[in-house]
Write a protein that holds these residues in place. Structure first.
Motif, PDB file in Angstrom:
ATOM      1  N   PRO A   1       9.395  16.391   2.196  1.00 26.73           N
ATOM      2  CA  PRO A   1       8.929  15.038   2.521  1.00 26.73           C
ATOM      3  C   PRO A   1       9.658  14.007   1.671  1.00 26.73           C
ATOM      4  O   PRO A   1       9.747  14.177   0.451  1.00 26.73           O
ATOM      5  CB  PRO A   1       7.437  15.088   2.169  1.00 26.73           C
ATOM      6  CG  PRO A   1       7.079  16.539   2.187  1.00 26.73           C
ATOM      7  CD  PRO A   1       8.311  17.256   1.734  1.00 26.73           C
ATOM      8  N   LEU A   2      10.179  12.973   2.324  1.00 26.39           N
ATOM      9  CA  LEU A   2      10.984  11.989   1.596  1.00 26.39           C
ATOM     10  C   LEU A   2      10.250  10.685   1.357  1.00 26.39           C
ATOM     11  O   LEU A   2      10.228  10.151   0.259  1.00 26.39           O
ATOM     12  CB  LEU A   2      12.272  11.698   2.371  1.00 26.39           C
ATOM     13  CG  LEU A   2      13.229  12.874   2.575  1.00 26.39           C
ATOM     14  CD1 LEU A   2      14.451  12.410   3.366  1.00 26.39           C
ATOM     15  CD2 LEU A   2      13.659  13.448   1.223  1.00 26.39           C
ATOM     16  N   ARG A   3       9.647  10.131   2.426  1.00 23.74           N
ATOM     17  CA  ARG A   3       9.014   8.812   2.290  1.00 23.74           C
ATOM     18  C   ARG A   3       8.076   8.547   3.460  1.00 23.74           C
ATOM     19  O   ARG A   3       8.129   9.208   4.482  1.00 23.74           O
ATOM     20  CB  ARG A   3      10.085   7.709   2.241  1.00 23.74           C
ATOM     21  CG  ARG A   3      10.915   7.648   3.512  1.00 23.74           C
ATOM     22  CD  ARG A   3      12.042   6.620   3.457  1.00 23.74           C
ATOM     23  NE  ARG A   3      12.789   6.650   4.722  1.00 23.74           N
ATOM     24  CZ  ARG A   3      13.698   7.566   5.018  1.00 23.74           C
ATOM     25  NH1 ARG A   3      14.019   8.503   4.149  1.00 23.74           N
ATOM     26  NH2 ARG A   3      14.303   7.549   6.198  1.00 23.74           N
ATOM     27  N   LEU A   4       7.223   7.556   3.261  1.00 24.66           N
ATOM     28  CA  LEU A   4       6.304   7.104   4.304  1.00 24.66           C
ATOM     29  C   LEU A   4       7.018   6.144   5.249  1.00 24.66           C
ATOM     30  O   LEU A   4       7.900   5.403   4.823  1.00 24.66           O
ATOM     31  CB  LEU A   4       5.158   6.298   3.682  1.00 24.66           C
ATOM     32  CG  LEU A   4       3.959   7.011   3.107  1.00 24.66           C
ATOM     33  CD1 LEU A   4       2.918   5.966   2.736  1.00 24.66           C
ATOM     34  CD2 LEU A   4       3.376   8.004   4.097  1.00 24.66           C
TER      35      LEU A   4
ATOM     36  N   ILE B   1       0.849  -1.201   0.000  1.00 27.45           N
ATOM     37  CA  ILE B   1       0.000   0.000   0.000  1.00 27.45           C
ATOM     38  C   ILE B   1       0.884   1.250   0.000  1.00 27.45           C
ATOM     39  O   ILE B   1       0.643   2.213  -0.745  1.00 27.45           O
ATOM     40  CB  ILE B   1      -0.929   0.029   1.243  1.00 27.45           C
ATOM     41  CG1 ILE B   1      -1.685  -1.299   1.412  1.00 27.45           C
ATOM     42  CG2 ILE B   1      -1.881   1.221   1.181  1.00 27.45           C
ATOM     43  CD1 ILE B   1      -2.519  -1.711   0.236  1.00 27.45           C
ATOM     44  N   ALA B   2       1.934   1.204   0.832  1.00 29.37           N
ATOM     45  CA  ALA B   2       2.853   2.342   0.910  1.00 29.37           C
ATOM     46  C   ALA B   2       3.509   2.581  -0.450  1.00 29.37           C
ATOM     47  O   ALA B   2       3.700   3.721  -0.877  1.00 29.37           O
ATOM     48  CB  ALA B   2       3.912   2.091   1.984  1.00 29.37           C
TER      49      ALA B   2
ATOM     50  N   ILE C   1       5.360  10.474   8.050  1.00 22.47           N
ATOM     51  CA  ILE C   1       6.194  10.809   6.908  1.00 22.47           C
ATOM     52  C   ILE C   1       7.546  11.316   7.398  1.00 22.47           C
ATOM     53  O   ILE C   1       7.634  11.978   8.432  1.00 22.47           O
ATOM     54  CB  ILE C   1       5.452  11.821   5.988  1.00 22.47           C
ATOM     55  CG1 ILE C   1       5.967  11.755   4.572  1.00 22.47           C
ATOM     56  CG2 ILE C   1       5.478  13.220   6.547  1.00 22.47           C
ATOM     57  CD1 ILE C   1       4.932  12.152   3.539  1.00 22.47           C
ATOM     58  N   ILE C   2       8.605  10.923   6.682  1.00 24.51           N
ATOM     59  CA  ILE C   2       9.945  11.395   7.041  1.00 24.51           C
ATOM     60  C   ILE C   2      10.243  12.624   6.189  1.00 24.51           C
ATOM     61  O   ILE C   2      10.167  12.584   4.964  1.00 24.51           O
ATOM     62  CB  ILE C   2      11.011  10.307   6.773  1.00 24.51           C
ATOM     63  CG1 ILE C   2      10.706   9.039   7.574  1.00 24.51           C
ATOM     64  CG2 ILE C   2      12.407  10.840   7.083  1.00 24.51           C
ATOM     65  CD1 ILE C   2      10.746   9.200   9.074  1.00 24.51           C
ATOM     66  N   VAL C   3      10.560  13.706   6.884  1.00 22.72           N
ATOM     67  CA  VAL C   3      10.805  14.976   6.210  1.00 22.72           C
ATOM     68  C   VAL C   3      12.258  15.375   6.412  1.00 22.72           C
ATOM     69  O   VAL C   3      12.794  15.276   7.519  1.00 22.72           O
ATOM     70  CB  VAL C   3       9.878  16.073   6.781  1.00 22.72           C
ATOM     71  CG1 VAL C   3      10.227  17.436   6.211  1.00 22.72           C
ATOM     72  CG2 VAL C   3       8.424  15.727   6.502  1.00 22.72           C
ATOM     73  N   GLN C   4      12.895  15.816   5.325  1.00 23.70           N
ATOM     74  CA  GLN C   4      14.256  16.334   5.451  1.00 23.70           C
ATOM     75  C   GLN C   4      14.178  17.832   5.732  1.00 23.70           C
ATOM     76  O   GLN C   4      13.562  18.583   4.966  1.00 23.70           O
ATOM     77  CB  GLN C   4      15.030  16.089   4.164  1.00 23.70           C
ATOM     78  CG  GLN C   4      16.502  16.456   4.311  1.00 23.70           C
ATOM     79  CD  GLN C   4      17.298  16.071   3.073  1.00 23.70           C
ATOM     80  OE1 GLN C   4      16.989  16.495   1.970  1.00 23.70           O
ATOM     81  NE2 GLN C   4      18.308  15.234   3.260  1.00 23.70           N
ATOM     82  N   LEU C   5      14.785  18.234   6.850  1.00 23.14           N
ATOM     83  CA  LEU C   5      14.776  19.656   7.212  1.00 23.14           C
ATOM     84  C   LEU C   5      15.868  20.401   6.434  1.00 23.14           C
ATOM     85  O   LEU C   5      16.691  19.785   5.758  1.00 23.14           O
ATOM     86  CB  LEU C   5      14.996  19.803   8.724  1.00 23.14           C
ATOM     87  CG  LEU C   5      13.981  19.056   9.586  1.00 23.14           C
ATOM     88  CD1 LEU C   5      14.245  19.299  11.066  1.00 23.14           C
ATOM     89  CD2 LEU C   5      12.548  19.467   9.220  1.00 23.14           C
ATOM     90  N   GLU C   6      15.861  21.712   6.555  1.00 19.25           N
ATOM     91  CA  GLU C   6      16.804  22.514   5.777  1.00 19.25           C
ATOM     92  C   GLU C   6      18.257  22.261   6.165  1.00 19.25           C
ATOM     93  O   GLU C   6      19.153  22.417   5.348  1.00 19.25           O
ATOM     94  CB  GLU C   6      16.446  23.999   5.915  1.00 19.25           C
ATOM     95  CG  GLU C   6      15.147  24.300   5.160  1.00 19.25           C
ATOM     96  CD  GLU C   6      14.848  25.786   5.081  1.00 19.25           C
ATOM     97  OE1 GLU C   6      14.955  26.355   3.982  1.00 19.25           O
ATOM     98  OE2 GLU C   6      14.521  26.366   6.132  1.00 19.25           O
ATOM     99  N   ASP C   7      18.467  21.836   7.426  1.00 14.72           N
ATOM    100  CA  ASP C   7      19.852  21.541   7.836  1.00 14.72           C
ATOM    101  C   ASP C   7      20.262  20.119   7.467  1.00 14.72           C
ATOM    102  O   ASP C   7      21.326  19.652   7.848  1.00 14.72           O
ATOM    103  CB  ASP C   7      20.023  21.781   9.345  1.00 14.72           C
ATOM    104  CG  ASP C   7      19.171  20.821  10.181  1.00 14.72           C
ATOM    105  OD1 ASP C   7      18.528  19.915   9.587  1.00 14.72           O
ATOM    106  OD2 ASP C   7      19.135  20.961  11.415  1.00 14.72           O
TER     107      ASP C   7
END
Lengths: 332, 332
Positions: free
Chosen positions: B297-300, B269-270, B306-312
């Motif tokens: 946002p990178l992936r579920l 499903i993902a 959701i895994i999010v990449q921050l600016e740093d």
């Protein structure tokens, strides 16, 4: 509200504590038949009085319930997050149902619904929760945690930790937690917790925490079956429990544990939980919604699930299960 | 039920498709004033008719709504898990509220509540969902998944996948999912999903899935503000949407995706979700209940977060957030 009106019969019994008052005397003084006296005695028993009846001697008052003083709790907890609004009912179907209605209507966090008796008390998995008049603490509390739905099980464990600590403080007894949220002393259940959550998408909207504590139940309040697996604080301590004090103690402890959770996350809560747990390291049967198997619960996960070691040595994550009898007492 | 009674005015307009019928003629034939004609035209517009009025020429029927044939859906989906019981209302406050009541009263999984119009349609985060008469698909479906509360967010994503696939199949358009559960085409919202969950301790008791699809809304159905961020399938496809067919298509696809989920877990499903997602790999603002920040946002995760990449460059797990405008279109 708690019934405080005293009947002439109640007064006669109260004026003669620990002494037998003959049925004949009551009958004459009140100008009613012996049968009418007996009926009034039965009525008092139905609202929590314990009266010994001995042939030829008469009736003796062994115990009568003191009301929960919800005004005192409200006053003491003014400015606190939990318990500064208390709805105290006499007899209700279920405090959970009332609290849910209040939550839907927008009641604030910490609103408490108390009842002296529940006719349809709700236990886990659709079971009935035995809630006799004026004997226990039957209450539901509205929480509005700002956390995602995934973390709801952490709240169940947090609540069990707070209640366990409050009951230990009050009683001095080494009460323990059986996963996920029963409180036991020497294998007998003293208290149960039921959390009903309502969520919108990923976020919890409100949680109704139902707490049942067998505070002042007597041996007569348990039928044969129930007596094997449940007991009350009063039976264990040999004295009457001050329900007002215990509720206040619990609400204060709960708020403290919530603050730790909000400040430092679930780890410290999980450690407290494990320190109070009596279900870890013991081989027992686990019944999930789909199967029953033997296993040894090892530790909590951060999601509030439990890691169980199966008989073949592999580990399995369990989200929800009923734990059965312990078959081996050897701690790992 | 859908209004099917035809007024004499409706008949006159229907008998002259694409042609102008003068107000004068209507007035004479029906024996009513020109003002009364105008009022009847307004009434028809309020129930979904689109009528062009041109001075000197008269009125022309551009579009009239066809009712959802819920009997056909029930019949086609007999023996299926979803959609074999459909409650079809005319005007309601909110299909969510009705479905919740039905669920509390024990309605079976797959029970559908449809309405031609919602007066208090519920969107996410307490927002209003614009639900004009006979133009959209406004429905709520009762689910009774046997899964722990931790997995509830997976259901939201699963539902978005099924709806996205059904709408792609129906329209041939490359509709995409914006996390967690909005369906967009070229930046404009076509559909929204709201899942309300009710749980007891670790287990879900029921879930009410609310689905709103802007099927046949016309440009006039959107105010200036809404027109910037929403559109309808009819506007995109340039033809009327068969709501009956689209509902049936969606319920069938949803059931299929649920079966994959139950058989093989969340991974497939993902993967489907990620394949349909338009919110991955794009830098945008995220507003959680506590803060707003920029991230990609990178992936579920398997928990539906959701895994999010921050600016740093660090990564952060997000359970619930509103995604803002995309500021960079470069896919990672």
């Amino acid at each position: 509200m708690h019934k405080t009106t005293q009947s002439p019969l109640t007064r006669m019994l109260l004026e003669n504590p620990k002494q037998y008052v003959s049925g004949e005397m009551i009958s004459q003084q009140l100008g009613i038949s012996r049968t009418a006296v007996w009926k009034q005695i039965k009525k008092l028993e139905s609202i929590g009085y314990e009266i010994e009846a001995v042939t030829k001697l008469g009736y003796r008052l062994l115990y009568y319930p003191k009301a929960i003083d919800h005004l005192q709790i409200e006053q003491q907890l003014q400015g606190h997050r939990l318990g500064n609004v208390i709805h105290h009912y006499d007899v209700v179907d279920s405090t959970q149902v009332i609290a849910k209605q209040l939550a839907e209507e927008g009641a604030t966090e910490g609103t408490v619904v108390l009842a002296e008796q529940q006719v349809k008390g709700k236990g886990r998995l659709g079971r009935h929760w035995h809630s006799p008049y004026a004997k226990g603490i039957w209450m539901s509390v509205i929480l509005r945690p700002q956390i995602p739905i995934q973390l709801a099980p952490q709240l169940t464990l947090l609540t069990a930790v707070a209640l366990c600590r409050a009951m230990r403080t009050y009683s001095g007894l080494e009460i323990g937690i059986k996963w996920p949220n029963d409180l036991l002393y020497q294998g007998k259940k003293l208290s149960g917790i039921l959390l009903e959550s309502s969520a919108e998408d990923q976020m919890l909207k409100y949680v109704i925490a139902g707490i049942g504590i067998d505070a002042n139940l007597s041996a007569n309040d348990y039928d044969e079956q129930l007596a094997l697996k449940a007991t009350s604080l009063r039976l264990l301590m040999g004295k009457e429990i001050d329900r007002t004090e215990l509720i206040q103690l619990f609400l204060t402890e709960w708020e403290l544990i919530m603050e730790i959770y909000e400040r430092s996350g679930f780890r410290p809560i999980a450690e407290l939980w494990e320190a109070h747990a009596i279900s870890l390291g013991q081989k027992l049967s686990l019944t999930t919604p789909t199967e029953t198997f033997m296993g040894t619960p090892l530790r909590l996960t951060d999601a509030g699930s439990i890691i169980v070691q199966l008989e073949d040595g592999t580990e399995k994550e369990i989200y929800s299960a009923e734990m059965g009898e312990v078959t081996s007492n050897s701690r790992l």
